[in-house]
Design an enzyme around this catalytic site. Structure first.
Site, PDB file in Angstrom:
ATOM      1  N   ASN A 160       8.364   2.580  -3.411  1.00  0.00           N
ATOM      2  CA  ASN A 160       7.667   2.916  -4.654  1.00  0.00           C
ATOM      3  C   ASN A 160       8.547   3.764  -5.585  1.00  0.00           C
ATOM      4  O   ASN A 160       9.749   3.884  -5.369  1.00  0.00           O
ATOM      5  CB  ASN A 160       6.301   3.553  -4.405  1.00  0.00           C
ATOM      6  CG  ASN A 160       5.265   3.078  -5.429  1.00  0.00           C
ATOM      7  OD1 ASN A 160       5.501   3.156  -6.627  1.00  0.00           O
ATOM      8  ND2 ASN A 160       4.158   2.567  -4.948  1.00  0.00           N
ATOM      9  N   HIS A 202      11.690   1.522  -5.029  1.00  0.00           N
ATOM     10  CA  HIS A 202      11.955   0.921  -3.719  1.00  0.00           C
ATOM     11  C   HIS A 202      13.382   1.158  -3.217  1.00  0.00           C
ATOM     12  O   HIS A 202      14.046   0.247  -2.720  1.00  0.00           O
ATOM     13  CB  HIS A 202      11.654  -0.577  -3.767  1.00  0.00           C
ATOM     14  CG  HIS A 202      10.202  -0.908  -3.972  1.00  0.00           C
ATOM     15  ND1 HIS A 202       9.180  -0.105  -3.545  1.00  0.00           N
ATOM     16  CD2 HIS A 202       9.599  -1.978  -4.577  1.00  0.00           C
ATOM     17  CE1 HIS A 202       8.017  -0.651  -3.851  1.00  0.00           C
ATOM     18  NE2 HIS A 202       8.234  -1.774  -4.483  1.00  0.00           N
ATOM     19  N   HIS A 218       6.763  -4.544   2.533  1.00  0.00           N
ATOM     20  CA  HIS A 218       6.400  -5.143   1.250  1.00  0.00           C
ATOM     21  C   HIS A 218       6.043  -6.626   1.414  1.00  0.00           C
ATOM     22  O   HIS A 218       6.516  -7.480   0.661  1.00  0.00           O
ATOM     23  CB  HIS A 218       7.559  -4.961   0.268  1.00  0.00           C
ATOM     24  CG  HIS A 218       7.154  -4.940  -1.169  1.00  0.00           C
ATOM     25  ND1 HIS A 218       6.569  -6.022  -1.793  1.00  0.00           N
ATOM     26  CD2 HIS A 218       7.235  -3.968  -2.105  1.00  0.00           C
ATOM     27  CE1 HIS A 218       6.328  -5.714  -3.052  1.00  0.00           C
ATOM     28  NE2 HIS A 218       6.718  -4.472  -3.275  1.00  0.00           N
ATOM     29  N   GLU A 224       0.761  -1.982   0.581  1.00  0.00           N
ATOM     30  CA  GLU A 224       1.904  -1.197   1.051  1.00  0.00           C
ATOM     31  C   GLU A 224       1.423   0.193   1.449  1.00  0.00           C
ATOM     32  O   GLU A 224       1.106   1.010   0.591  1.00  0.00           O
ATOM     33  CB  GLU A 224       2.943  -1.089  -0.068  1.00  0.00           C
ATOM     34  CG  GLU A 224       3.419  -2.426  -0.607  1.00  0.00           C
ATOM     35  CD  GLU A 224       3.920  -2.336  -2.045  1.00  0.00           C
ATOM     36  OE1 GLU A 224       4.852  -1.562  -2.308  1.00  0.00           O
ATOM     37  OE2 GLU A 224       3.361  -3.024  -2.920  1.00  0.00           O
TER      38      GLU A 224
HETATM   39  C1  GLA Z   1       5.862  -2.950  -6.046  1.00  0.00           C
HETATM   40  C2  GLA Z   1       5.636  -2.298  -7.334  1.00  0.00           C
HETATM   41  C3  GLA Z   1       5.386  -3.328  -8.377  1.00  0.00           C
HETATM   42  C4  GLA Z   1       6.483  -4.330  -8.403  1.00  0.00           C
HETATM   43  C5  GLA Z   1       6.630  -4.961  -7.066  1.00  0.00           C
HETATM   44  C6  GLA Z   1       7.772  -5.919  -7.021  1.00  0.00           C
HETATM   45  O1  GLA Z   1       4.752  -3.217  -5.344  1.00  0.00           O
HETATM   46  O2  GLA Z   1       4.605  -1.348  -7.319  1.00  0.00           O
HETATM   47  O3  GLA Z   1       5.284  -2.701  -9.622  1.00  0.00           O
HETATM   48  O4  GLA Z   1       7.679  -3.723  -8.752  1.00  0.00           O
HETATM   49  O5  GLA Z   1       6.826  -3.974  -6.107  1.00  0.00           O
HETATM   50  O6  GLA Z   1       7.749  -6.834  -8.075  1.00  0.00           O
END
Ligand code: GLA
Length: 391
Positions: free
Chosen positions: A120, A146, A220, A356
């Site tokens: 995140n 991330h 994820h 997540e």
């Molecule tokens: C996460 C983020 C989203 C996006 C996805 C990947 O879950 O919170 O905003 O970036 O990853 O696309």
């Protein structure tokens, strides 16, 4: 199943590994050509291509006693496939991903990966720890997302098969060096995936460090319990949360813990994801739909149910249990039909959702959020379970 990935090459290391698998199997007599007889657990290790710098990536094909399967690679610790039974007992692949390594390397919105060192966002990629300011790689406009430009989803992990009385799995380890993506400290991270005979994918995370550092690891996976026959808007979701963390336009939490009461963020009662996702509600505008962290209603550290998803056409049910205090529910709003995945499936808008489990986003900059700082001598330990059934 993974055509073009193994190229028929059996590497010596792979042989050694396969031998390890064979030898650690209590019922080795059941093995036929490296596979166990139906009804028992199985780990099969095959080549899954090489990274551009020549590193061999392996695919662990796990099967539990009920026939449920998981495919996991040691690049990005990615779950590339996961089958679950529908109401008629038919197994189908319920995660998004690609058929080959090259596609994962080329472009992925973190399909099935472990994200870290901090899953995140961290606002502006900056935080102050013990009086010192750290600057992280920014990869999401001005923010860090991330783990940065080359996060844990883009590295090759050390791998070994794992047998448990009630499941089969893979243990993945990665040393994230001091300074990587801007983070302080050498961080030793371990992620264990176990496919259990209770039809669970169990994910155990562990990490230690030699300097204080933020850590927030999560899986994820993008799920679609219809096997991608349609978008995920008909899936019915329950979230065990009375509050969520509202965000600004860059999806960075404001620091408030807001009540879900009377808002489209209220999933305390099972509700179809599509029912309110396009409501005229400011928070939903920011993420183009749901892309928020919910504050789980629980005692800190307890293993509790965080979310439940029911898909009415297949009868599939997925429960998410975790020791973590939060969960990011992302509705696949950024999928737009430009990525084509397994079996030539085009991933259209909202074709997958993510749940997540995590600490709240931007915690290193929010004194009122539970701390994500790991210190030398302490061990980061969290567990999340995805449990599958059908009705
Ligand atoms: C996460 C983020 C989203 C996006 C996805 C990947 O879950 O919170 O905003 O970036 O990853 O696309």
């Amino acid at each position: 199943m993974f055509k073009g990935s193994s190229r028929g090459i059996v590497w010596a290391a792979l042989m050694v590994m396969t031998m390890t698998v064979l030898c650690s199997c209590e019922t080795a007599s059941q093995w036929v050509g490296g596979k166990e007889a139906k009804g028992s657990m199985d780990i099969d290790v095959t080549a899954f291509g090489r990274t551009p710098d020549g590193r061999q990536v392996r695919l662990y094909s796990l099967r539990n006693a009920n026939g449920m399967t998981a495919g996991i690679i040691n690049y990005g610790a990615i779950v590339v496939s996961l089958t679950a039974p529908d109401k008629d007992g038919n197994l189908g692949d319920i995660v998004l991903g690609y058929d080959n390594l090259q596609d994962y390397i080329k472009e992925t919105p973190y399909f099935g990966a472990i994200v870290g060192r901090y899953g995140n966002r961290i606002g502006k990629g900056r935080f102050i720890l013990d009086g010192k300011e750290y600057t992280l790689a920014t990869n999401n406009d001005e923010n860090h997302l991330h783990g940065g430009i080359k996060g844990f989803d883009k590295v090759v992990w050390a791998d070994e098969p794992l047998w448990r009385p009630d499941g089969v799995g893979v243990k993945l380890s990665y040393l994230s060096k001091d300074g990587e993506e801007g983070y302080p400290g050498n961080l030793k991270a371990t992620v264990i995936y176990v496919l259990t005979n209770k039809n669970e994918l169990r994910v155990e995370y562990e990490a230690t460090t030699d300097k204080a550092t933020p850590v927030n690891l999560t899986h994820h996976g993008y799920f679609n319990l219809t096997e991608c026959r349609r978008d995920i808007l008909g899936h019915e979701l329950t979230l065990k949360a009375d509050r969520y963390t509202p965000v600004d336009a860059g999806l960075i939490p404001t620091g408030q813990l807001a009540s879900v009461e009377g808002t489209p963020m209220d999933f305390r009662k099972s509700t179809a994801i599509g029912d309110r996702i396009d409501d005229d509600y400011e928070q939903l505008k920011f993420g183009g739909g749901y892309d928020h962290n919910w504050v789980l209603t629980k005692r800190a550290g307890a293993m509790t149910m965080a979310a439940k998803v029911y898909e009415p056409t297949t009868g599939r049910v997925m429960e998410v249990w975790t020791t973590e205090p939060g969960i990011q529910f992302y509705a696949g709003n950024f999928l737009d039909g430009t990525l084509t995945g397994k079996g030539d499936t085009v991933y259209q808008h909202r074709y997958g959702f993510c749940l997540e489990t995590q600490h709240y986003p931007d915690s290193p900059n929010k004194a009122n959020f539970p701390s994500t700082i790991l210190r030398p001598g302490d061990t980061y330990e969290t567990t999340t379970i995805y449990r599958f059934s059908a009705k």
